[in-house]
Design an enzyme around this catalytic site. Structure first.
Site, PDB file in Angstrom:
ATOM      1  CG  HIS A 122      21.153  -0.446 -13.163  1.00 54.93           C
ATOM      2  ND1 HIS A 122      20.874  -1.696 -13.664  1.00 54.93           N
ATOM      3  CD2 HIS A 122      20.915   0.428 -14.174  1.00 54.93           C
ATOM      4  CE1 HIS A 122      20.504  -1.596 -14.930  1.00 54.93           C
ATOM      5  NE2 HIS A 122      20.523  -0.305 -15.265  1.00 54.93           N
ATOM      6  CB  SER A 323      28.664  13.341 -12.644  1.00 52.46           C
ATOM      7  OG  SER A 323      27.558  12.824 -13.360  1.00 52.46           O
TER       8      SER A 323
HETATM    9  C1  LIG Z   1      25.019   2.435 -12.368  1.00 57.86           C
HETATM   10  C2  LIG Z   1      24.703   1.336 -13.338  1.00 57.86           C
HETATM   11  N1  LIG Z   1      24.935   0.074 -12.992  1.00 57.86           N
HETATM   12  C3  LIG Z   1      24.690  -0.951 -13.823  1.00 57.86           C
HETATM   13  C4  LIG Z   1      24.172  -0.731 -15.070  1.00 57.86           C
HETATM   14  C5  LIG Z   1      23.911  -1.890 -15.981  1.00 57.86           C
HETATM   15  O1  LIG Z   1      24.930  -1.959 -16.904  1.00 57.86           O
HETATM   16  P1  LIG Z   1      24.747  -2.714 -18.319  1.00 57.86           P
HETATM   17  O2  LIG Z   1      23.652  -2.006 -19.035  1.00 57.86           O
HETATM   18  O3  LIG Z   1      26.091  -2.590 -18.939  1.00 57.86           O
HETATM   19  O4  LIG Z   1      24.403  -4.139 -18.004  1.00 57.86           O
HETATM   20  C6  LIG Z   1      23.911   0.577 -15.490  1.00 57.86           C
HETATM   21  C7  LIG Z   1      23.347   0.852 -16.812  1.00 57.86           C
HETATM   22  O5  LIG Z   1      23.014   1.925 -17.183  1.00 57.86           O
HETATM   23  C8  LIG Z   1      24.174   1.635 -14.593  1.00 57.86           C
HETATM   24  O6  LIG Z   1      23.924   2.904 -14.922  1.00 57.86           O
END
Ligand SMILES: Cc1ncc(COP(=O)(O)O)c(C=O)c1O
Length: 384
Positions: A122, A323
Site C-alpha cells: 500500500h 481473496s
Molecule cells: C493492503 C492495505 N494496507 C493498508 C491500507 C490502509 O488502510 P486504511 O485505509 O485503513 O488506513 C489499505 C487500504 O486499502 C490496504 O489495502
C-alpha cells in the site's frame, strides 16, 4: 446561539444524503461496506468519548470505552491465532496507523534494521517508513502481486549483517495477493538470520482468512510479531478505524507512564476515538464468528459469480485463493468511474464486499461491455 440549521444548510445536508444513497449503490471497487444497522449506538453520540492512553490501565479520565476496546482486542487475538502467546493491542484510526505502529515497534526492537516490503505494498507504507526514518528496500513483486521470494532472498543475502524487518502483505490492495509467511521464515532460517521482525498488513484479508476452511498462514501462529487490520473494511464500521495487535514484549518497550492522564500510554495517538471500539464491539457481538463465516462464504460465491460473468462476456478475470478482489483488464474509464472501480496500470478490480450483490455484478458488467463495444465501434467506424 441558534440550534436550528438554516433551511439552506438543511437542504445541503438533504442533498448530500441523497447523493450518498445513490453513490453507495455504485460502489464496488473499494473495500468499505455496510453490513448491519448501527442506529442502536446513536445515544452514545451525546457524549464526549475519548480513549486516550492505554486501554489496559485505569485512567483519571473515565468517559472512555476501554473495557469494550479490550474485548475487541481479545476477540481479534483469538481469530488471529495468538493462543497462549502474550499479545495485546488497541483500536486505531485505521490500517495505516496499525502499520505505523508495527514499524514503530520494529524500529524500537531493531534500531538500524532494514525494512523489506514488496512493490505491491500500500502506498502509505513508503510514507510511514519516511516518518519512522527507517532504512528500507523495495522487493520486486511477481506478476500476480505476491512478493518475489528470489529477490527477497538475494537482497537479504547482501545485507545479512543488518537485522531485517519484513513488512508482509496479507492481501495486497490491488490484487489481494498474500505473501507467504512460511516461505519468508524459511528464507530467514536458510540465511541463518537470528534477529528479525515480521509485521503483517492484513487490512482486508485479516477479516477473511480467519473465516475460511483453508487459509494461507496469516496469524501469530505463523510467527508474526504484529498485525494491522482495518475496521471499516470487512467489519463494516461506518467510519475509518482499525485494530493493531503485537507481542506484549514489543509493546512493553514503548509504553510510558503519563501523569497528566493518570495512566500509561502504548499507542501512537494522544486522544483516540471512543466510539469506534464500541462500533467494532457491536458488530462482533451481533455477527460473531459464525456470522462472519457465512458472510465470507457468500462474498466468495459472489466473487466466483463475477469471474464467471466476466468470462461469459469474453473478459478474463481472476482472484487469488481466499481473496474477494476480482482483477480484470482496465477498460471503459467512464464506466469504471460510475462504479467507483479502482485502477492501477493495466488492471482494474472489483471487491465483492458484503453489500455487493449478483445484481450489482450483472449491472456493472452489462455497463462495462456496452461501453467497451461502443468504443470499439467508434474506433473501427470508417469515416464517410
Ligand atoms: C493492503 C492495505 N494496507 C493498508 C491500507 C490502509 O488502510 P486504511 O485505509 O485503513 O488506513 C489499505 C487500504 O486499502 C490496504 O489495502
Amino acid at each position: 446561539m441558534s440550534k436550528i440549521l438554516p433551511p439552506g444548510d438543511q437542504r445541503r445536508l438533504d442533498d448530500l444524503l441523497s447523493r450518498f444513497t445513490d453513490d453507495a449503490q455504485h460502489m464496488i471497487g473499494y473495500p468499505g461496506t455496510h453490513i448491519i444497522d448501527f442506529s442502536p449506538l446513536a445515544p452514545f453520540l451525546e457524549f464526549f468519548l475519548n480513549n486516550i492512553g492505554d486501554p489496559y490501565s485505569a485512567s483519571t479520565f473515565r468517559l472512555n470505552t476501554h473495557e469494550f476496546e479490550r474485548e475487541v482486542v481479545t476477540w481479534f487475538k483469538q481469530i488471529l491465532r495468538a493462543g497462549e502467546t502474550d499479545v495485546r493491542g488497541y483500536v486505531t484510526g485505521g490500517g495505516t496507523e496499525g502499520n505505523m505502529y508495527g514499524m514503530y515497534l520494529a524500529r524500537e526492537l531493531l534500531p538500524g534494521g532494514i525494512v523489506y516490503y514488496s512493490e505491491d505494498t500500500h502506498y502509505s507504507v513508503a510514507k510511514i517508513l519516511r516518518m519512522v526514518n527507517a532504512r528500507s528496500i523495495m522487493i520486486k513483486s511477481r506478476p500476480d502481486g505476491e512478493m518475489d521470494y528470489d529477490d527477497l532472498m538475494r537482497t537479504l543475502h547482501l545485507h545479512r549483517d543488518v537485522p531485517p524487518i519484513i513488512f508482509a502483505n496479507i492481501g495486497t490492495t490491488m490484487r489481494g495477493a498474500i505473501d507467504n509467511l512460511e516461505t519468508i521464515k524459511t528464507i530467514l532460517k536458510d540465511l541463518a538470520i537470528a534477529r528479525s521482525y515480521i509485521h503483517a498488513d492484513a487490512a482486508l484479508s485479516g477479516m477473511i482468512l480467519p473465516f475460511v476452511d483453508d487459509p494461507q498462514p496469516f496469524g501469530f501462529d505463523a510467527g508474526i510479531d504484529s498485525i494491522a487490520i482495518s475496521g471499516h473494511k470487512m467489519p463494516g464500521c461506518p467510519m475509518p478505524c482499525g485494530v493493531v495487535l503485537a507481542r506484549q514484549a514489543h509493546i512493553d518497550r514503548i509504553a510510558r507512564s503519563v501523569e497528566y492522564i493518570g495512566t500509561s500510554d502504548m499507542t501512537v495517538a494522544g486522544s483516540r476515538n471512543g466510539l469506534t471500539p464500541l462500533f467494532l464491539w457491536y458488530v462482533i457481538k451481533t455477527l460473531g464468528h459464525e456470522g462472519f463465516r457465512d458472510i465470507i462464504a457468500e462474498c466468495t460465491a459472489i466473487s466466483d459469480y463475477a469471474i464467471a460473468q466476466f468470462k461469459a462476456h469474453g473478459i478474463t478475470a481472476w482472484r487469488h485463493k481466499n481473496s474477494l478482489t476480482v482483477v480484470f483488464p482496465r477498460q471503459a474509464e467512464n464506466t469504471l468511474k460510475k462504479w467507483q472501480v479502482a485502477t492501477q496500470g493495466k488492471d482494474a478490480h472489483l471487491i465483492t464486499m458484503p453489500h455487493v450483490t449478483r445484481n450489482h455484478v450483472d449491472q456493472f458488467i452489462t455497463d462495462l461491455v456496452a461501453a467497451t463495444r461502443k468504443t470499439e465501434t467508434q474506433k473501427t467506424a470508417i469515416p464517410a
